[in-house]
Design a protein around this motif. Structure first.
Motif, PDB file in Angstrom:
ATOM      1  N   THR A   1      61.529 110.867  27.601  1.00  0.00           N
ATOM      2  CA  THR A   1      60.228 111.519  27.568  1.00  0.00           C
ATOM      3  C   THR A   1      59.161 110.454  27.367  1.00  0.00           C
ATOM      4  O   THR A   1      59.428 109.393  26.790  1.00  0.00           O
ATOM      5  CB  THR A   1      60.135 112.553  26.432  1.00  0.00           C
ATOM      6  OG1 THR A   1      60.364 111.888  25.190  1.00  0.00           O
ATOM      7  CG2 THR A   1      61.154 113.661  26.614  1.00  0.00           C
ATOM      8  N   THR A   2      57.954 110.739  27.841  1.00  0.00           N
ATOM      9  CA  THR A   2      56.888 109.748  27.733  1.00  0.00           C
ATOM     10  C   THR A   2      55.959 110.021  26.574  1.00  0.00           C
ATOM     11  O   THR A   2      55.422 109.097  25.984  1.00  0.00           O
ATOM     12  CB  THR A   2      56.037 109.713  29.012  1.00  0.00           C
ATOM     13  OG1 THR A   2      55.415 110.982  29.176  1.00  0.00           O
ATOM     14  CG2 THR A   2      56.881 109.367  30.217  1.00  0.00           C
ATOM     15  N   GLY A   3      55.740 111.274  26.270  1.00  0.00           N
ATOM     16  CA  GLY A   3      54.807 111.618  25.226  1.00  0.00           C
ATOM     17  C   GLY A   3      53.356 111.418  25.621  1.00  0.00           C
ATOM     18  O   GLY A   3      52.461 111.512  24.797  1.00  0.00           O
ATOM     19  N   THR A   4      53.104 111.142  26.898  1.00  0.00           N
ATOM     20  CA  THR A   4      51.743 110.869  27.353  1.00  0.00           C
ATOM     21  C   THR A   4      51.005 112.115  27.815  1.00  0.00           C
ATOM     22  O   THR A   4      49.801 112.070  28.003  1.00  0.00           O
ATOM     23  CB  THR A   4      51.747 109.853  28.504  1.00  0.00           C
ATOM     24  OG1 THR A   4      52.545 110.362  29.577  1.00  0.00           O
ATOM     25  CG2 THR A   4      52.317 108.520  28.038  1.00  0.00           C
ATOM     26  N   SER A   5      51.729 113.205  28.004  1.00  0.00           N
ATOM     27  CA  SER A   5      51.089 114.424  28.483  1.00  0.00           C
ATOM     28  C   SER A   5      50.614 115.274  27.316  1.00  0.00           C
ATOM     29  O   SER A   5      51.334 115.454  26.335  1.00  0.00           O
ATOM     30  CB  SER A   5      52.062 115.247  29.333  1.00  0.00           C
ATOM     31  OG  SER A   5      51.497 116.502  29.645  1.00  0.00           O
ATOM     32  N   PRO A   6      49.412 115.827  27.418  1.00  0.00           N
ATOM     33  CA  PRO A   6      48.967 116.744  26.369  1.00  0.00           C
ATOM     34  C   PRO A   6      49.742 118.067  26.403  1.00  0.00           C
ATOM     35  O   PRO A   6      49.600 118.890  25.515  1.00  0.00           O
ATOM     36  CB  PRO A   6      47.480 116.956  26.672  1.00  0.00           C
ATOM     37  CG  PRO A   6      47.328 116.637  28.111  1.00  0.00           C
ATOM     38  CD  PRO A   6      48.381 115.613  28.430  1.00  0.00           C
ATOM     39  N   PHE A   7      50.562 118.242  27.430  1.00  0.00           N
ATOM     40  CA  PHE A   7      51.323 119.478  27.602  1.00  0.00           C
ATOM     41  C   PHE A   7      52.823 119.251  27.408  1.00  0.00           C
ATOM     42  O   PHE A   7      53.637 119.932  27.999  1.00  0.00           O
ATOM     43  CB  PHE A   7      51.062 120.057  28.997  1.00  0.00           C
ATOM     44  CG  PHE A   7      49.613 120.231  29.298  1.00  0.00           C
ATOM     45  CD1 PHE A   7      48.864 121.211  28.679  1.00  0.00           C
ATOM     46  CD2 PHE A   7      48.975 119.373  30.182  1.00  0.00           C
ATOM     47  CE1 PHE A   7      47.518 121.360  28.943  1.00  0.00           C
ATOM     48  CE2 PHE A   7      47.622 119.509  30.453  1.00  0.00           C
ATOM     49  CZ  PHE A   7      46.890 120.501  29.836  1.00  0.00           C
TER      50      PHE A   7
END
Length: 84
Positions: free
Chosen positions: A61-67
């Motif tokens: 997972t990147t954790g970069t999306s606000p969703f």
């Protein structure tokens, strides 16, 4: 990056992977899960890869999306092998 509260798996990747495998993977595919929706779309096409025993699939997972809420739970729910 999202921290996953689980220790690193010794298999199916890394220097000790061969000692844990009965079939050696020729290729490794890293699936990057940004959101639950995009991850579900990737899971729809994943059977084309997982049917080939020479292909190893791991997730991150990147954790970069606000969703990205629910992505880690989704991967845990399907028993996905994850890497940080």
């Amino acid at each position: 990056m999202v921290a996953i509260d689980r220790p690193w798996l010794r298999v199916p990747i890394g220097p000790e992977a061969a000692s844990w495998s009965t079939v050696t993977a020729s290729r490794t595919v890293l699936v990057v899960a940004h959101t639950v929706t995009s991850t579900n779309r990737l899971l729809d096409v994943l059977p084309a890869l997982t049917a080939d025993t020479r292909v190893q699939v791991v997730f991150t997972t990147t954790g970069t999306s606000p969703f990205n809420d629910g992505v880690v739970d989704l991967l845990a729910g399907i028993g996905a092998r994850t890497v940080p």
